[in-house]
Every structure is written in structure tokens, then in C-alpha cells.
Design an enzyme around this catalytic site. Structure first.
Site, PDB file in Angstrom:
ATOM      1  CB  SER A   1       5.877   9.164   8.194  1.00 58.64           C
ATOM      2  OG  SER A   1       5.647   8.978   6.829  1.00 58.64           O
TER       3      SER A   1
ATOM      4  CG  PHE B   1       7.241   0.761  -1.857  1.00 58.56           C
ATOM      5  CD1 PHE B   1       7.364  -0.613  -1.874  1.00 58.56           C
ATOM      6  CD2 PHE B   1       7.836   1.468  -0.825  1.00 58.56           C
ATOM      7  CE1 PHE B   1       8.067  -1.279  -0.874  1.00 58.56           C
ATOM      8  CE2 PHE B   1       8.533   0.820   0.177  1.00 58.56           C
ATOM      9  CZ  PHE B   1       8.653  -0.559   0.149  1.00 58.56           C
TER      10      PHE B   1
ATOM     11  CB  THR C   1       2.362  -0.377  -8.482  1.00 55.34           C
ATOM     12  OG1 THR C   1       3.116  -1.530  -8.068  1.00 55.34           O
ATOM     13  CG2 THR C   1       2.844   0.104  -9.843  1.00 55.34           C
TER      14      THR C   1
END
Length: 186
Positions: free
Chosen positions: A92, A153, A155
Site C-alpha cells: 500500500s 487474490f 482467497t
């Protein structure tokens, strides 16, 4: 600020505040002769580790001078040490670096904040969407383009399965753009 005082302070700070405290402690640890203070840089990394970070590494570049260092462990189970040349996904924090780079271009007059993003990325965001979403909306997260991470993504298992895969930026952008918008832009 001494390293001892810094270590005491850092132990009281959360991980998110630690980076800000490092910046306050001394930007790029400049030595009196104008060079990089390699000892101070090393002490700062050690202080981060002593304050509770499992491991950390840094690459400091100041003109033609550079320094790389590391402290702590990369794997808490095996105690494998951190190395300065390790590769790490930025995550991030990348958004902050991209915003700074874009704002530098705004300052130079090469990008306009309120221009449609389609002006700069016509092949990636064509049509009405590219004309309605502005650079400013991308920077302040009001474009409502979906987050690519939920697409790539979906999971916990997919995180582990793809942890060493490099994703081209266009693939990440198309993943977010291909998902339903998260709301109305603006």
C-alpha cells in the site's frame, strides 16, 4: 536525538508511526562533511529492530553516494537474517510514492489534476470512463475503480500461491477496471 532515546521512543510507537519517527530523527543521516553517515544509518536500522520490527532493510541514495543495510530476521522461524539486497513487495505504501511522482509532474505542468485520465492512458481507460475519471480522483481514491487485489487474490491460498509472481502494472490496472465499480465517481 540519541539512538538510546530513539529506541525508547520507538518502542512506544506503533509500526506505522515508526517510519515517521525515523524521518523526524534525521533525514538521510547526513554526515557533517555532506556525505552519508553510514554509522548513523546502521544505528537507525538496529534501533528499528530493537524497537520490535522483526527485520528491516534500507537503500539510501544521495546523488552519487549510496548505502545499503539490514537488521533483524527475514523469517522468524528459521532466523534467516535480512539482507540489504532482498526483494520485497511494497504494498500500500506504493500509493504514496505514485502520488508524489504524479504531483511532481503536476508541478512541472506535464499533468493536470482535473484532466480526464483517458488523456494520459487512452488505451488503458478508453471511452466515457476515461473521460469522466480525473487524475485527482485517482489520487484521492474517489474514482471508484475496484481494487485489483480482490480480483487477483480472492482467497488466502491465492496470496501464498502467487507470492513470487510479478504482475505487470497493466494487468493489475485491467483487473481493477474489469471489476464492477465500487460506487459513483467523485
Amino acid at each position: 536525538m540519541t539512538i538510546r532515546r530513539f529506541s525508547t521512543l520507538a518502542s512506544r510507537l506503533g509500526a506505522a508511526s515508526l517510519a515517521a519517527a525515523l524521518l523526524v530523527a534525521g533525514p538521510a543521516a547526513a554526515a557533517e562533511d555532506g556525505g552519508l553517515d553510514r554509522q548513523r544509518l546502521r544505528q537507525t536500522l538496529n534501533a528499528m529492530h530493537e524497537a520490535g520490527m522483526y527485520g528491516t532493510y534500507s537503500n539510501v541514495v544521495d546523488g552519487r553516494r549510496s548505502w545499503k543495510g539490514a537488521a533483524g530476521v527475514a523469517d522468524v522461524e528459521t532466523r534467516r537474517p535480512v539482507r540489504p539486497e532482498m526483494v520485497h513487495r511494497a504494498g500500500s505504501i506504493t500509493k504514496s510514492f505514485v502520488a508524489v511522482a504524479v504531483l511532481q509532474q503536476v508541478g512541472k505542468g506535464t499533468i493536470e489534476l482535473d484532466a480526464p485520465i483517458g488523456r494520459y492512458l487512452p488505451d488503458l481507460i478508453p471511452g466515457e470512463r476515461g473521460q469522466r475519471i480525473t487524475v485527482r480522483m485517482l489520487l484521492n481514491h474517489t474514482s471508484h475503480i475496484a481494487n485489483h487485489t480482490e480480483v487477483i487474490f480472492p482467497t488466502i491460498e491465492s496470496l501464498d500461491a502467487n507470492r513470487f509472481r510479478a504482475f505487470p502494472p497493466e494487468e493489475l490496472a485491467r483487473a481493477g477496471l474489469g471489476a464492477p465499480a465500487t460506487g459513483s465517481r467523485g
